[in-house]
Scaffold this active site. Structure first.
Site, short mmCIF file in Angstrom:
data_model
loop_
_atom_site.label_atom_id
_atom_site.label_comp_id
_atom_site.label_asym_id
_atom_site.label_seq_id
_atom_site.Cartn_x
_atom_site.Cartn_y
_atom_site.Cartn_z
N TYR A 144 0.86 -1.19 0.00
CA TYR A 144 0.00 0.00 0.00
C TYR A 144 0.89 1.22 0.00
CZ TYR A 144 -3.53 3.42 1.53
OH TYR A 144 -4.34 4.52 1.63
N ASP A 239 9.33 2.82 -0.65
CA ASP A 239 8.31 3.51 0.13
C ASP A 239 8.56 3.19 1.61
OD1 ASP A 239 4.64 3.49 0.26
OD2 ASP A 239 6.18 4.37 1.56
N LYS A 267 4.76 9.87 8.52
CA LYS A 267 4.53 9.38 9.87
C LYS A 267 5.51 9.91 10.91
CE LYS A 267 2.25 5.32 7.93
NZ LYS A 267 0.85 5.30 8.37
P1 KE4 Z 1 -0.91 8.56 4.21
O1 KE4 Z 1 -1.40 9.18 2.91
O2 KE4 Z 1 -1.99 7.74 4.89
O3 KE4 Z 1 -0.20 9.55 5.12
O4 KE4 Z 1 0.28 7.52 3.79
C1 KE4 Z 1 0.00 6.51 2.85
C2 KE4 Z 1 0.98 5.37 3.03
C3 KE4 Z 1 2.02 5.25 2.11
N1 KE4 Z 1 2.93 4.26 2.22
C4 KE4 Z 1 2.87 3.36 3.24
C5 KE4 Z 1 3.90 2.28 3.33
C6 KE4 Z 1 1.82 3.45 4.20
O5 KE4 Z 1 1.77 2.53 5.21
C7 KE4 Z 1 0.87 4.47 4.10
C8 KE4 Z 1 -0.28 4.61 5.07
N2 KE4 Z 1 -0.38 3.61 6.06
C9 KE4 Z 1 -1.72 3.27 6.51
C10 KE4 Z 1 -1.60 2.21 7.60
N3 KE4 Z 1 -1.45 0.92 7.04
C11 KE4 Z 1 -2.48 4.47 6.95
C12 KE4 Z 1 -3.73 4.19 7.77
C13 KE4 Z 1 -4.95 4.73 7.09
O6 KE4 Z 1 -5.06 4.58 5.85
O7 KE4 Z 1 -5.81 5.27 7.82
#
Ligand code: KE4
Length: 427
Positions: A144, A239, A267
């Site tokens: 993801y 990533d 994060k």
């Molecule tokens: P954000 O757009 O949510 O800040 O980041 C996206 C993203 C990109 N790359 C990786 C490896 C990530 O884990 C994420 C976001 N992680 C999820 C948790 N598995 C966010 C939780 C959510 O979607 O509410």
């Protein structure tokens, strides 16, 4: 405004927010039932509006590496806020953050801040396409990278949780430029490059995939990806939104000694405030506007509060032994869980790296999304609720990864292991 309880508030939320949540995974859809609403969080604990307290193993999905509301970060943000909340003008804090990222991550010569991980990966993909003048990208099943159109194909995390890894609304023409391969399968990558080689702009991956549970690369796999992308002039993007600054100062690329061309972060570097970043070789990064033809922008990119929160958090992590402590508390949790599940003869795999961990109820080796899907989902759902009833909050989906913080104590772990014993006796 105070609400009587989470159930009432969730009904109100659903009347004005789709599904009652601002991010799907929070809806508890994969475990059934309704989410609670949090009132406050401090250290390793969160409190809901119903008066319950939980040890938190999500840590707002990664940012809370020091624990919730660390006083150093609170104070720094409080002080910075007095000088203004946002400028839209270059400020010293964003320069210090860029210097710190470049100093901690050797592969990063230049970096651009964004406001989320999604923006970071979306921008890195656009930059790689502009730099190579190629259109196709490779991603891996279950990884993801946020919810931008090109990457919301066979995605993990919340998309996987709802069994909709391919989102509606993504034009087929977009999805057609995204080649999805199984993780840990070099032959599949070889075949893709044999077929599309010179059309592939970038290969993007979570070097330790953590959005289908925590999956680890087989020995040599990351080096193989580095070699084949180099050979085909393809931009290798790590990533590290989740793993960056969490698993060590240089994240997975530091642990594995594999150097990507671009990296994405988020994060931890925001200390809990909205943040993302992407960076890497100056030769590639300089293709970004205003220097180059690849446009990328953001009103709040590099905003002073997120920068100060992130810088303060990173300075705390610089203190002696921080990452060793995270690994030690992770090992203590892992050891305790292994003893309990082995004694009870429960088939399981427990993957852990430092303060990131994931428990799978299966006897299969976890090497890719297909192996993750062999786990006993029903067992997971029962355990989720049995632990929550005992004051332990784990991710409301088996396709997520757990996080520990510097605020988690051995007493917290002992409490958790006792809750696990009782929960397993119940389910
Ligand atoms: P954000 O757009 O949510 O800040 O980041 C996206 C993203 C990109 N790359 C990786 C490896 C990530 O884990 C994420 C976001 N992680 C999820 C948790 N598995 C966010 C939780 C959510 O979607 O509410």
């Amino acid at each position: 405004m105070r609400y009587p309880n989470s159930a009432t508030l969730f009904e109100i939320a659903k009347s004005v927010i789709p599904g009652g949540v601002n991010s799907p995974v929070r809806a508890f859809r994969n475990v059934g039932g309704d989410p609670f609403f949090v009132r406050r969080a401090k250290g390793s604990r969160i409190e809901d509006i119903d008066g319950n307290s939980y040890i938190d193993y999500i840590g707002t999905w990664g940012p809370a590496i020091l624990g919730h509301a660390p006083i150093a970060v609170i104070d720094a943000v409080h002080q910075a806020a007095k000088n203004g909340l946002s400028f839209g003008i270059p400020n010293e804090h964003e320069v210090e953050m860029a210097q710190m990222i470049c100093s901690w991550v050797p592969s990063v010569e230049k970096v651009r801040m964004t406001n989320s991980g999604t923006e970071a990966t979306m921008s890195a993909i656009r930059l790689a396409r502009g730099y190579t003048r190629r259109d196709k990208i490779i991603k891996f099943d279950g990884c993801y990278h946020g919810h931008s159109d090109s990457l919301l194909v066979a995605a993990g995390s919340g998309a996987l949780t709802f069994g909709e890894p391919d989102s509606a609304g993504v034009p087929a023409s977009f999805a057609a430029e995204t080649i999805v391969l199984p993780f840990n399968d070099p032959a599949a990558v070889e075949a893709a490059f044999a077929r599309w080689g010179e059309q592939i702009a970038a290969l993007i991956l979570e070097p330790y995939p953590a959005n289908a549970g925590l999956i680890l690369p087989l020995p040599g796999y990351l080096s193989f990806l580095r070699e084949i992308t180099e050979r085909h002039g393809c931009v290798l993007i790590f990533d590290e939104v989740m793993t960056g600054f969490r698993l060590g100062k240089a994240g997975v690329q530091g642990l594995e000694c594999v150097t990507p061309d671009l990296s994405c972060f988020g994060k931890v570097i925001g200390g809990g405030l909205p943040v993302g970043a992407f960076g890497g070789k100056a030769e590639i990064m300089d293709w970004l506007a205003p220097l180059g033809p690849v446009y990328q922008a953001g009103t709040l990119s590099g905003n002073p509060l997120a920068m100060v929160a992130g810088l303060t958090q990173l300075h705390e992590l610089e203190k002696t032994g921080a990452y060793e402590k995270l690994d030690q508390i992770g090992a203590y949790l892992q050891g305790g869980i292994e003893i309990i599940l082995t004694e009870k003869g429960i088939p399981h795999r427990l993957n852990r790296v430092g303060s990131m961990f994931c428990l799978f109820f299966t006897d299969q080796e976890i090497i890719n999304l297909e192996s993750v899907k062999t786990q006993d989902m029903s067992m997971f759902r029962k355990l989720f609720w049995a632990l929550l009833d005992r004051g332990v909050y784990i991710a409301p989906s088996p396709y997520e990864t757990g996080f520990l913080s510097l605020a988690h104590s051995r007493e917290d772990i002992d409490f958790t292991l006792e809750a696990l014993e009782q929960a397993l006796a119940e389910i």
